[in-house]
Scaffold this active site. Sequence first.
Site, mmCIF file in Angstrom:
data_model
loop_
_atom_site.group_PDB
_atom_site.id
_atom_site.type_symbol
_atom_site.label_atom_id
_atom_site.label_comp_id
_atom_site.label_asym_id
_atom_site.label_seq_id
_atom_site.Cartn_x
_atom_site.Cartn_y
_atom_site.Cartn_z
ATOM 1 C CB SER A 146 -10.600 5.464 2.570
ATOM 2 O OG SER A 146 -11.154 4.453 1.963
ATOM 3 C CG HIS A 186 -2.268 0.574 0.983
ATOM 4 N ND1 HIS A 186 -2.374 1.710 0.105
ATOM 5 C CD2 HIS A 186 -3.439 0.266 1.405
ATOM 6 C CE1 HIS A 186 -3.784 2.076 -0.030
ATOM 7 N NE2 HIS A 186 -4.318 1.171 0.875
ATOM 8 C CE1 TYR A 230 -8.884 6.901 7.472
ATOM 9 C CE2 TYR A 230 -9.740 5.270 6.154
ATOM 10 C CZ TYR A 230 -8.763 6.164 6.326
ATOM 11 O OH TYR A 230 -7.970 6.552 5.443
ATOM 12 C CB THR A 287 -6.964 8.533 0.973
ATOM 13 O OG1 THR A 287 -5.850 8.463 2.167
ATOM 14 C CG2 THR A 287 -6.672 7.627 0.021
#
Length: 635
Positions: free
Chosen positions: A488, A372, A486, A499
Amino acid sequence: MVPRLLLRAWPRGPAVGPGAPSRPLSAGSGPGQYLQRSIVPTMHYQDSLPRLPIPKLEDTIRRYLSAQKPLLNDGQFRKTEQFCKSFENGIGKELHEQLVALDKQNKHTSYISGPWFDMYLSARDSVVLNFNPFMAFNPDPKSEYNDQLTRATNMTVSAIRFLKTLRAGLLEPEVFHLNPAKSDTITFKRLIRFVPSSLSWYGAYLVNAYPLDMSQYFRLFNSTRLPKPSRDELFTDDKARHLLVLRKGNFYIFDVLDQDGNIVSPSEIQAHLKYILSDSSPAPEFPLAYLTSENRDIWAELRQKLMSSGNEESLRKVDSAVFCLCLDDFPIKDLVHLSHNMLHGDGTNRWFDKSFNLIIAKDGSTAVHFEHSWGDGVAVLRFFNEVFKDSTQTPAVTPQSQPATTDSTVTVQKLNFELTDALKTGITAAKEKFDATMKTLTIDCVQFQRGGKEFLKKQKLSPDAVAQLAFQMAFLRQYGQTVATYESCSTAAFKHGRTETIRPASVYTKRCSEAFVREPSRHSAGQGFDRHLFALRHLAAAKGIILPELYLDPAYGQINHNVLSTSTLSSPAVNLGGFAPVVSDGFGVGYAVHDNWIGCNVSSYPGRNAREFLQCVEKALEDMFDALEGKSIKS
């Protein structure tokens, strides 16, 4: 652990990396070499993309307090308000001014890009579960094409076609069309290609089209995250022409591009893959791949030992490979097995540091598992969609295709690694840690069949908002509280955007959830703040400033302890996607709202129950659909 969901400047035109001159990979343009031939150059809009704005500090503080409101009692909230006021009028104001000044000096990038890279690459946790997600492809619509060898060949050829199309500048630019009848037309493309790159974004904007940042795309191929003490590095070698294949923990390489940069014939690729699939070599006693699942500092030290033990050239081959193809020797049983296998597997047949692993099981079930730090979901999803479309609509081989008559024993190289006792001990320890950690992860999924986008849009409701509200209601029903959540979202509409966080838990969702969960009989039918505060904290640390009180406030720690970490993606190519929770007492929620159903894939560790949470999500969706249809809501 951090929320998931990718940067460097990449100049206009068919460049292959940061600062590279404009050049195609090769002059080869034979049949089947490219996915498409865009008349608008791939990077045509990059120079003129708008810059990611830094919010006003007072707006960030206001949004932050609004997000804290449903999570704190009155006393805690007043205390947090005081911290915010002090920060806004004191050190926060100074840091904000310094951040704005720094941003003006670096107009080639965004204010979040550097800090975000540092966050990912400085993290010492294993990339497995903590960072790397997966996306699983739908099966090939033609069932006979899901044969493992056939699909592996077609997927590989389509991936290399994507690489060639990208590097030749022939890939269609990534554009978000609000009025495709005007902007996604051959007429518009013929016009916009003559507008200078420094102005092209404005031309698209005039017809309600929003080009997206594509600076991450070059890291898709020939790239690996290298473990280093304290902070990892991203490595890319775009001159390498070989594919890395893993099977039963063994490493194989062969060229998929010839010396002129043309794709090796699909029948040859098929022959080499068939040779690998028929190799009777046993799994190694000490599978090297386990090391990529280790703590990054431990892996960095062991990698150094690997290098000094005569494995430098073999590691270079692994790191520089176009990508990693993982061939598994078993079929997928169900969606839960699919999620476990594509998210972590048994640790022997993945190189978790590669930009992506393309995993293909015995029954043809296929997924992309990606590292990532280099990029976000937007770049990976574009690759994913193009490869699915190309491999299913214009497959390179058929189930009846005969592999080429070629000597794969000469062309395919099996990589061998010299392992010292210290390395064997390190692999054994990594395996024990990996196995123990994976046993703690639970995954479950559900498909809510009562309706999806079509029904909700007719009710004038946002499908995503309904899904997020269902998660709030589910957690309240299961645990009796509202927690930090959360979601994104991409900021790829800006140069080097990454992001931002949407905070679905608000005083309004809390009231609504309580109404449905606690009093059902009485009821019937922006810019974020997270990245700004993160960048200010990063700047304070970089300048050696004592951490401001706002960041020491328990409420700041609590709102960044994302118990509900959620991410959505929707595509005809995607079967499902998933990731692990970002905190030990949290849930990892991957979801998609389809036309007529809603899918949800949830992970958890001990102390949380993914199955029960999903049952509560189903109950919440049932209640909302009942209310929308004018039915009474059951307790």
